[in-house]
Design an enzyme around this catalytic site. Structure first.
Site, mmCIF file in Angstrom:
data_model
loop_
_atom_site.group_PDB
_atom_site.id
_atom_site.type_symbol
_atom_site.label_atom_id
_atom_site.label_comp_id
_atom_site.label_asym_id
_atom_site.label_seq_id
_atom_site.Cartn_x
_atom_site.Cartn_y
_atom_site.Cartn_z
ATOM 1 N N LYS A 172 0.839 -1.215 0.000
ATOM 2 C CA LYS A 172 0.000 0.000 0.000
ATOM 3 C C LYS A 172 0.864 1.251 0.000
ATOM 4 O O LYS A 172 0.685 2.149 -0.816
ATOM 5 C CB LYS A 172 -0.902 0.021 1.228
ATOM 6 C CG LYS A 172 -1.535 1.388 1.520
ATOM 7 C CD LYS A 172 -2.441 1.400 2.720
ATOM 8 C CE LYS A 172 -1.783 1.810 3.987
ATOM 9 N NZ LYS A 172 -1.567 3.244 4.174
ATOM 10 N N ASN A 173 1.845 1.312 0.908
ATOM 11 C CA ASN A 173 2.580 2.560 1.096
ATOM 12 C C ASN A 173 3.595 2.837 -0.005
ATOM 13 O O ASN A 173 4.144 3.922 -0.069
ATOM 14 C CB ASN A 173 3.226 2.587 2.484
ATOM 15 C CG ASN A 173 2.160 2.679 3.563
ATOM 16 O OD1 ASN A 173 1.006 3.024 3.278
ATOM 17 N ND2 ASN A 173 2.525 2.364 4.784
ATOM 18 N N CYS B 225 -5.203 7.936 8.909
ATOM 19 C CA CYS B 225 -5.491 7.353 10.228
ATOM 20 C C CYS B 225 -5.286 8.395 11.331
ATOM 21 O O CYS B 225 -4.319 9.142 11.313
ATOM 22 C CB CYS B 225 -4.554 6.173 10.491
ATOM 23 S SG CYS B 225 -4.894 4.753 9.463
ATOM 24 N N ARG C 187 -0.254 14.985 12.948
ATOM 25 C CA ARG C 187 0.409 14.529 11.698
ATOM 26 C C ARG C 187 0.725 15.755 10.847
ATOM 27 O O ARG C 187 0.134 15.997 9.832
ATOM 28 C CB ARG C 187 -0.478 13.533 10.949
ATOM 29 C CG ARG C 187 -0.761 12.272 11.743
ATOM 30 C CD ARG C 187 -1.451 11.189 10.933
ATOM 31 N NE ARG C 187 -0.500 10.474 10.067
ATOM 32 C CZ ARG C 187 -0.844 9.408 9.336
ATOM 33 N NH1 ARG C 187 -2.091 8.989 9.326
ATOM 34 N NH2 ARG C 187 0.046 8.790 8.570
ATOM 35 N N ASP D 224 3.767 0.305 12.076
ATOM 36 C CA ASP D 224 2.552 -0.241 11.456
ATOM 37 C C ASP D 224 2.307 -1.698 11.825
ATOM 38 O O ASP D 224 1.281 -2.252 11.446
ATOM 39 C CB ASP D 224 2.616 -0.097 9.929
ATOM 40 C CG ASP D 224 2.637 1.355 9.500
ATOM 41 O OD1 ASP D 224 2.982 1.636 8.342
ATOM 42 O OD2 ASP D 224 2.349 2.231 10.352
ATOM 43 N N ARG E 161 -9.039 -0.023 3.665
ATOM 44 C CA ARG E 161 -8.153 1.000 3.081
ATOM 45 C C ARG E 161 -6.805 0.391 2.719
ATOM 46 O O ARG E 161 -6.126 0.843 1.794
ATOM 47 C CB ARG E 161 -7.914 2.128 4.088
ATOM 48 C CG ARG E 161 -9.013 3.134 4.224
ATOM 49 C CD ARG E 161 -8.545 4.295 5.071
ATOM 50 N NE ARG E 161 -7.230 4.737 4.621
ATOM 51 C CZ ARG E 161 -6.258 5.129 5.456
ATOM 52 N NH1 ARG E 161 -6.462 5.122 6.753
ATOM 53 N NH2 ARG E 161 -5.089 5.523 4.996
HETATM 54 C C1 EPZ Z 1 3.783 6.839 6.569
HETATM 55 O O1 EPZ Z 1 3.041 7.899 7.169
HETATM 56 C C2 EPZ Z 1 2.822 5.679 6.456
HETATM 57 N N1 EPZ Z 1 1.715 6.070 5.604
HETATM 58 C C3 EPZ Z 1 2.295 5.278 7.841
HETATM 59 O O2 EPZ Z 1 1.545 4.079 7.655
HETATM 60 C C4 EPZ Z 1 3.471 4.945 8.751
HETATM 61 O O3 EPZ Z 1 2.981 4.724 10.063
HETATM 62 C C5 EPZ Z 1 4.480 6.091 8.766
HETATM 63 O O4 EPZ Z 1 4.872 6.439 7.419
HETATM 64 C C6 EPZ Z 1 5.744 5.726 9.541
HETATM 65 O O5 EPZ Z 1 6.341 4.610 8.949
HETATM 66 C C7 EPZ Z 1 1.923 6.079 4.263
HETATM 67 O O6 EPZ Z 1 3.003 5.785 3.786
HETATM 68 C C8 EPZ Z 1 0.741 6.467 3.420
HETATM 69 P P1 EPZ Z 1 6.011 10.026 8.639
HETATM 70 P P2 EPZ Z 1 3.660 9.393 7.174
HETATM 71 O O7 EPZ Z 1 6.035 11.267 7.835
HETATM 72 O O8 EPZ Z 1 4.471 9.594 5.960
HETATM 73 C C9 EPZ Z 1 6.469 13.333 12.020
HETATM 74 C C10 EPZ Z 1 -0.261 2.663 7.732
HETATM 75 O O9 EPZ Z 1 -0.724 2.074 8.723
HETATM 76 N N2 EPZ Z 1 6.393 14.300 10.923
HETATM 77 O O10 EPZ Z 1 7.103 9.031 8.473
HETATM 78 O O11 EPZ Z 1 2.568 10.336 7.489
HETATM 79 C C11 EPZ Z 1 5.157 12.618 12.262
HETATM 80 O O12 EPZ Z 1 4.324 13.371 13.116
HETATM 81 C C12 EPZ Z 1 0.125 4.111 7.870
HETATM 82 O O13 EPZ Z 1 -0.019 2.148 6.612
HETATM 83 C C13 EPZ Z 1 6.617 15.652 11.181
HETATM 84 O O14 EPZ Z 1 6.863 16.042 12.324
HETATM 85 O O15 EPZ Z 1 4.625 9.280 8.438
HETATM 86 C C14 EPZ Z 1 5.595 11.307 12.888
HETATM 87 O O16 EPZ Z 1 5.790 11.497 14.286
HETATM 88 C C15 EPZ Z 1 -0.268 4.701 9.203
HETATM 89 N N3 EPZ Z 1 6.535 16.545 10.155
HETATM 90 C C16 EPZ Z 1 6.948 11.031 12.228
HETATM 91 O O17 EPZ Z 1 7.366 12.274 11.668
HETATM 92 C C17 EPZ Z 1 6.263 16.170 8.875
HETATM 93 O O18 EPZ Z 1 6.223 17.040 7.970
HETATM 94 C C18 EPZ Z 1 6.879 10.009 11.121
HETATM 95 O O19 EPZ Z 1 5.896 10.429 10.198
HETATM 96 C C19 EPZ Z 1 6.044 14.793 8.613
HETATM 97 C C20 EPZ Z 1 6.125 13.878 9.647
#
Ligand code: EPZ
Length: 432
Positions: free
Chosen positions: A22-23, A117, A122, A305, A397
């Site tokens: 998915k991701n 989610c 986020r 995840d 999803r």
């Molecule tokens: C991706 O989300 C995945 N979703 C999530 O999977 C997964 O949990 C996550 O990566 C971590 O591996 C998709 O790929 C569609 P991040 P993403 O940016 O990109 C902070 C699932 O179950 N952050 O790596 O949104 C954020 O708050 C889903 O498949 C900032 O501070 O995650 C978090 O604490 C749920 N500023 C950390 O970084 C930003 O601009 C990691 O977030 C972006 C992120």
């Protein structure tokens, strides 16, 4: 409204084939926009987040054709609309990949703030930081992000946190930017490497994906290609947990064992037997499950995840397990639902203490997000009695035909449709 009804206590045996990731898919499909020719994308999972991506591409004017099981031919050359509709885009987190792809191709983009989610805060500050570093200006109005750039120029981008989404978006925006872009403190997930491999298949010049420093030399044109999405490491891990929770014995096919390393290591510590082959793994349990300590971390650490799924498995293990969730502020919301099934879990901030009771009881429960829903399925499969899971749209999803795959492994699970509950009208308001 659809529900899953699970009669627990049956061992999962046989074999299951994992779908595309998915991701990875939700980043690769928007990335097709960057091409000057049609692309064929294979091993695309049939899940609602992917359907949203395909609908967005169609609404923007791209020609999207399903050309076989899990394969699509997408011609982006007919795109004439650079705005991703608010209602469609806000349904999922990954809609923000259209920002990077449209900016990288057309120097402009207009996309709604993302949904996804409910895992706590986020933000997308790191995405905007990357776009600004490349020369784009952004404004936010009416819930829509507007990006514009006269010209995108390569730059040095250092992420304050390791972020999958912003790493992906920086790559999308930089592949055609003039000169060299260096992304530091980059995420290293398998889906990051998959996006980089897809872009390089189109003629991009990306080096270092999978490490914390990614170098991108901008190119003028990207050509069409045929590309297969990698298998979903989290779907594979979810089935590992389900087989283990039912003390089953099954083969999981279409996996990349290297992507499962951190999950495999933890499962073996819990007492799960795992034999690895080139593109499959044999999973079985023939002894007691024992406690473990899990700390989620960016790849190659234990994936967040998989946190709710392995927590469910640990409710069946002997002893007290500790889970520390280091990525998301609110990723223990599934615990209340597991408690309805007899789980003994105490949550304090980002730490959950799990007292292994060795058994769960069926109950009516509700999925609150994608992986929480997967955890409830695992709990229902292992529980005695019947478990009803509501709000399974969260699960659909990200999991491709979960109930069909589980039934093929011997699970007693069915999906039923029930009429939505009537809204209770109170005396002084239209709806309660
Ligand atoms: C991706 O989300 C995945 N979703 C999530 O999977 C997964 O949990 C996550 O990566 C971590 O591996 C998709 O790929 C569609 P991040 P993403 O940016 O990109 C902070 C699932 O179950 N952050 O790596 O949104 C954020 O708050 C889903 O498949 C900032 O501070 O995650 C978090 O604490 C749920 N500023 C950390 O970084 C930003 O601009 C990691 O977030 C972006 C992120």
């Amino acid at each position: 409204m659809d529900k899953f009804i699970i009669k627990g206590g049956r061992r999962l045996t046989g074999e299951v084939t994992i779908s595309g990731a998915k991701n990875a898919a939700v980043a690769i499909l928007p990335a097709v926009i960057l091409s000057d020719e049609p692309c064929i994308i294979e091993n695309v999972p049939s899940i609602s987040d992917v359907n949203i991506c395909l609908r967005i591409l169609t609404e923007m004017g791209a020609e999207v054709a399903n050309i076989g099981k899990d394969a699509y031919r997408i011609d982006p050359t007919t795109i004439e609309n650079f705005c991703v509709p608010y209602e469609t885009a806000r349904k999922m987190r990954a809609s923000y990949y259209f920002l990077g792809a449209l900016l990288g191709k057309f120097n402009k983009a207009r996309v709604s703030m993302p949904g996804g989610c409910p895992l706590g805060d986020r933000p997308i500050d790191q995405h905007l930081k990357a776009f600004a570093a490349l020369g784009a200006k952004y404004t936010l109005s009416q819930g829509m992000i507007d990006l514009k750039a006269d010209k995108l120029r390569g730059s040095q981008i250092f992420f304050d946190v390791v972020t999958v989404g912003a790493t992906m978006n920086a790559m999308l925006a930089a592949v055609k930017a003039e000169g060299l872009t260096i992304i530091e403190n980059a995420a290293k997930e398998p889906h990051i490497v998959d996006l980089a491999n897809f872009l390089n298949s189109m003629g991009a010049n990306i080096m270092g994906a999978g490490t914390d420093v990614i170098k991108i030399r901008g190119v003028d044109k990207l050509r069409g290609c045929t590309y297969a999405v990698i298998p979903d490491q989290i779907e594979a891990g979810t089935f590992m947990a389900a087989i283990a929770a039912t003390k089953g014995d099954a083969v999981i096919k279409n996996v990349i064992p290297k992507h499962l390393e951190s999950i495999t290591k933890k499962m073996e510590k819990i007492g799960v037997n795992i034999e690895q082959f080139d593109d499959s793994i044999h999973v079985w349990v023939d002894g007691p499950l024992v406690k473990a300590n899990i700390k989620t971390a960016p790849h190659p650490g234990f994936p967040t995840d998989m946190q709710s799924q392995i927590a469910t498995l640990l409710t069946l293990a002997e002893g007290t397990s500790i889970i520390t969730e280091n990525i998301w502020e609110q990723r223990f919301r599934y615990v209340d639902e597991l408690r309805r099934m007899g789980a003994d879990i105490t949550v304090n901030g980002k730490v959950a203490l799990i007292e292994g009771t060795g058994k769960l009881m069926g109950a009516p429960v509700k999925a609150c997000d994608l992986r929480a829903g997967a955890a409830l399925i695992i709990a229902g499969l292992a529980a005695s009695g019947v478990t009803e899971i509501e709000d399974i749209f969260h699960i659909e999803r990200g999991y491709d035909c979960m109930e069909g795959k589980l039934r093929a492994l011997g699970a007693d699970i069915e999906k039923i449709s029930v009429p939505d509950k009537p809204q209770i009208k109170s005396a002084d308001s239209k709806t309660a």
